[in-house]
Motif scaffolding. Structure first.
Motif, short mmCIF file in Angstrom:
data_model
loop_
_atom_site.label_atom_id
_atom_site.label_comp_id
_atom_site.label_asym_id
_atom_site.label_seq_id
_atom_site.Cartn_x
_atom_site.Cartn_y
_atom_site.Cartn_z
N LEU A 55 0.80 -1.23 0.00
CA LEU A 55 0.00 0.00 0.00
C LEU A 55 0.83 1.28 0.00
CD1 LEU A 55 -2.84 -0.92 2.54
CD2 LEU A 55 -2.74 -1.31 0.09
N VAL A 56 2.13 1.14 0.27
CA VAL A 56 2.95 2.34 0.36
C VAL A 56 3.49 2.77 -1.01
CG1 VAL A 56 4.83 3.42 1.67
CG2 VAL A 56 3.61 1.49 2.64
N ARG A 57 3.38 1.89 -2.00
CA ARG A 57 3.86 2.22 -3.35
C ARG A 57 3.19 3.48 -3.89
NH1 ARG A 57 3.71 -3.70 -6.24
NH2 ARG A 57 5.28 -4.70 -4.94
N GLY A 58 4.03 4.43 -4.31
CA GLY A 58 3.48 5.65 -4.87
C GLY A 58 2.99 6.64 -3.84
N ARG A 59 3.21 6.32 -2.57
CA ARG A 59 2.78 7.21 -1.51
C ARG A 59 3.97 7.50 -0.60
NH1 ARG A 59 -2.62 5.93 -2.34
NH2 ARG A 59 -1.93 3.84 -2.82
N SER A 60 3.92 8.57 0.14
CA SER A 60 5.03 8.85 1.04
C SER A 60 4.90 7.99 2.28
CB SER A 60 5.04 10.33 1.41
OG SER A 60 4.03 10.63 2.33
N ILE A 61 6.05 7.53 2.77
CA ILE A 61 6.08 6.70 3.97
C ILE A 61 5.43 7.45 5.12
CG2 ILE A 61 7.65 5.72 5.70
CD1 ILE A 61 9.54 5.02 3.39
N GLU A 62 5.75 8.74 5.19
CA GLU A 62 5.25 9.59 6.26
C GLU A 62 3.71 9.61 6.33
OE1 GLU A 62 6.04 13.70 5.73
OE2 GLU A 62 6.75 13.96 7.78
N SER A 63 3.06 9.71 5.16
CA SER A 63 1.59 9.75 5.14
C SER A 63 0.99 8.45 5.63
CB SER A 63 1.09 10.01 3.71
OG SER A 63 1.70 11.14 3.19
N VAL A 64 1.58 7.34 5.19
CA VAL A 64 1.05 6.03 5.59
C VAL A 64 1.31 5.79 7.07
CG1 VAL A 64 1.04 3.55 5.10
CG2 VAL A 64 1.41 5.18 3.24
N VAL A 65 2.45 6.27 7.55
CA VAL A 65 2.75 6.15 8.99
C VAL A 65 1.72 6.94 9.78
CG1 VAL A 65 4.36 6.89 10.80
CG2 VAL A 65 5.23 5.69 8.80
N ALA A 66 1.44 8.17 9.34
CA ALA A 66 0.46 9.02 10.01
C ALA A 66 -0.91 8.35 10.02
CB ALA A 66 0.38 10.38 9.32
N ALA A 67 -1.28 7.75 8.89
CA ALA A 67 -2.58 7.08 8.79
C ALA A 67 -2.62 5.85 9.72
CB ALA A 67 -2.84 6.65 7.35
N SER A 68 -1.49 5.15 9.82
CA SER A 68 -1.41 3.99 10.71
C SER A 68 -1.56 4.42 12.17
CB SER A 68 -0.08 3.27 10.53
OG SER A 68 0.10 2.87 9.19
N ILE A 69 -0.95 5.55 12.49
CA ILE A 69 -1.05 6.07 13.86
C ILE A 69 -2.50 6.46 14.16
CG2 ILE A 69 -0.43 8.04 15.34
CD1 ILE A 69 2.37 7.95 14.06
N VAL A 96 -3.38 12.28 4.30
CA VAL A 96 -3.36 11.30 5.39
C VAL A 96 -4.71 10.57 5.44
CG1 VAL A 96 -3.08 10.94 7.87
CG2 VAL A 96 -1.70 12.66 6.71
N ALA A 97 -5.79 11.32 5.22
CA ALA A 97 -7.13 10.73 5.23
C ALA A 97 -7.27 9.71 4.10
CB ALA A 97 -8.18 11.83 5.07
N ARG A 98 -6.65 10.02 2.96
CA ARG A 98 -6.70 9.10 1.82
C ARG A 98 -6.00 7.79 2.16
NH1 ARG A 98 -6.69 11.69 -2.94
NH2 ARG A 98 -5.15 13.16 -2.18
N CYS A 99 -4.85 7.89 2.82
CA CYS A 99 -4.11 6.70 3.22
C CYS A 99 -4.88 5.91 4.28
CB CYS A 99 -2.73 7.08 3.78
SG CYS A 99 -1.65 7.84 2.56
N TYR A 100 -5.53 6.63 5.17
CA TYR A 100 -6.33 5.98 6.23
C TYR A 100 -7.46 5.16 5.60
CZ TYR A 100 -9.78 5.55 9.98
OH TYR A 100 -10.71 5.08 10.87
N ARG A 101 -8.14 5.75 4.62
CA ARG A 101 -9.24 5.05 3.95
C ARG A 101 -8.73 3.81 3.22
NH1 ARG A 101 -11.41 10.12 1.02
NH2 ARG A 101 -10.62 11.31 2.77
#
Lengths: 208, 192
Positions: A55-69, A96-101
């Motif tokens: 799921l992290v492909r094409g997305r920043s690690i930071e955004s996915v980390v924030a969404a995971s948190i 971040v909301a996009r990654c969360y969804r």
DNA sequence: AATTTACTTTTCAAAGC
DNA sequence: GCTTTAAAAAGTAAATT
């Protein structure tokens, strides 16, 4: 045979490198949010699943980390808004909301609906209110839920109004302005929720 | 709980194929009240006053028409757009092929929906009141997305035919009823 | 404090970056 | 993915009056 092993090893090392970087980010943001180790561990578990599912492909690690948190906070009932979390990243709330969804859809993770009571605890602690006031506010939220007054409303706004009322009833008044500020909503929202709660629940506010 | 939903088509998005290339620069010069900024967006924006629709016209001869509230209105609008373009000197030949791409509708079930309960029991849903007050439900058949509010009002989008909208509304009503997520409205003010 | 305007969500196509 | 267009739902927000 050998080639297959080679590919698998390469993918594993890329996941490892990604995880190492992500765990640093998770630790940084988690500490800025004053999250407990349990919440950070939960977030790490969610992030690991996200990486393994690509799921992290094409997305920043930071955004996915924030969404995971954010997902971890929700699961652990640690009230934090998306804005609070996103402020410590270069990404905006929308990303971040996009990654969360994406995490909700792709990983089989159950996240309970946000509970205004979790925000009561957080707002009450930030304002240094008594346990009695927080319990009064939680009671107000419970009654509001049973009367169907909470559906579709921002849990932070509901909690802010319940805290405002509870503080008045317990003689430790706080202004709508300071409550709104720590809750992350506007005074207008606190006022609107306050009016609805006092009217519908027939709560009498003692005049000062 | 009787089923007495009121459904309204609010917006139809359609593509129109003219099967000929167009000179959008010439169109911008000769047709009044159009917007064209290829750096911002490749389509030329043309607004028709009646029926009130907006059209995005591309140099390939394809267009997107939005804003129609019925199929009749959509067909009428396409005819008028072409008539208007011809009036200002555009050479258009052949009959346009119209395809409905998306229908957006609103509905009112006239019941109160327990969103917390629905979020827990319904499949493929997302309910995040911090972000948006409605529960987002992705229905498989018909394949549409519904935004459900506690008031019993909703938005249905993603449909390609009108009957899919009605089918979806009936289906979500039945589903919410079987999950015991609806209750009657105490007193409802009549709307006219 | 009441209005007005505007943004949140969802859907879809078009051509190009 | 983004850009643009339209439209509804209900909540929240910001700017005016």
């Amino acid at each position: 045979r050998w080639r297959k092993w080679q590919i698998r090893a390469r993918i594993q090392s890329s996941i490892d490198r990604n995880l190492a970087q992500a765990m640093n980010e998770l630790e940084r943001i988690g500490n800025l949010l004053n999250l407990s180790k349990a919440v950070k561990d939960e977030a790490a578990l969610i992030y690991r699943k996200a990486v393994e599912k690509g799921l992290v492909r094409g997305r920043s690690i930071e955004s996915v980390v924030a969404a995971s948190i954010y997902a971890a906070c929700r699961r652990m009932k640690m009230a934090r808004t998306l804005d609070e979390i996103a402020q410590f990243t270069k990404a905006n709330r929308k990303e971040v909301a996009r990654c969360y969804r994406l995490i909700l859809r792709e990983l089989e993770i159950d996240v309970p609906v946000s509970d205004p009571k979790d925000y009561v605890t957080r707002i009450g602690n930030l304002l240094g209110l008594s346990g009695a006031t927080m319990r009064t506010a939680a009671d107000i939220i419970e009654k509001a839920k049973n009367m169907g007054l909470t559906a579709g409303k921002d849990p932070a706004g509901l909690a802010a109004a319940a805290i405002y009322i509870a503080a008045l009833l317990n003689d430790e008044r706080r202004t709508q302005k300071e409550i709104a500020q720590v809750a992350g909503v506007t005074e207008v929202t606190v006022r609107n929720r306050y009016k609805e709660l006092t009217q519908e629940l027939k709560i009498q506010i003692p005049s000062q | 709980m009787p089923y007495k939903a009121v459904v309204n088509i609010e917006n139809i998005v359609a593509t129109v194929t003219l099967e000929q290339s167009l000179d959008l620069y010439a169109m911008e010069r000769s047709v009044p009240n159009v917007e064209y900024d290829p750096d911002q967006f490749p389509g030329l924006i043309f607004r028709l006053e009646s029926p009130k629709v907006t059209s995005l016209i591309f140099k390939s001869g394809k267009m997107v028409v939005t804003g129609a509230k019925s199929t009749d209105e959509l067909i009428k609008a396409v005819k008028r757009i072409i008539k208007t373009l011809k009036k200002y000197g555009m050479q258009l030949t052949g009959k346009p092929k119209i395809q409905i791409q998306n229908i957006v509708a609103s509905a009112n079930l006239h019941v109160i929906v327990n969103l917390d309960k629905a979020a827990f029991l319904l499949e493929n849903n997302m309910y995040e009141p911090e972000q948006f007050p409605g529960l987002i439900y992705r229905m498989d058949e018909p394949r549409v997305v519904l935004l459900i509010f506690s008031s019993g009002k909703m938005v249905i989008t993603g449909a390609k035919r009108e009957d899919e909208v009605h089918k979806a509304v009936k289906r979500i009503f039945d589903r919410l009823a079987e999950l015991d997520c609806i209750r009657p409205v105490e007193e409802e003010e009549l709307e006219f």
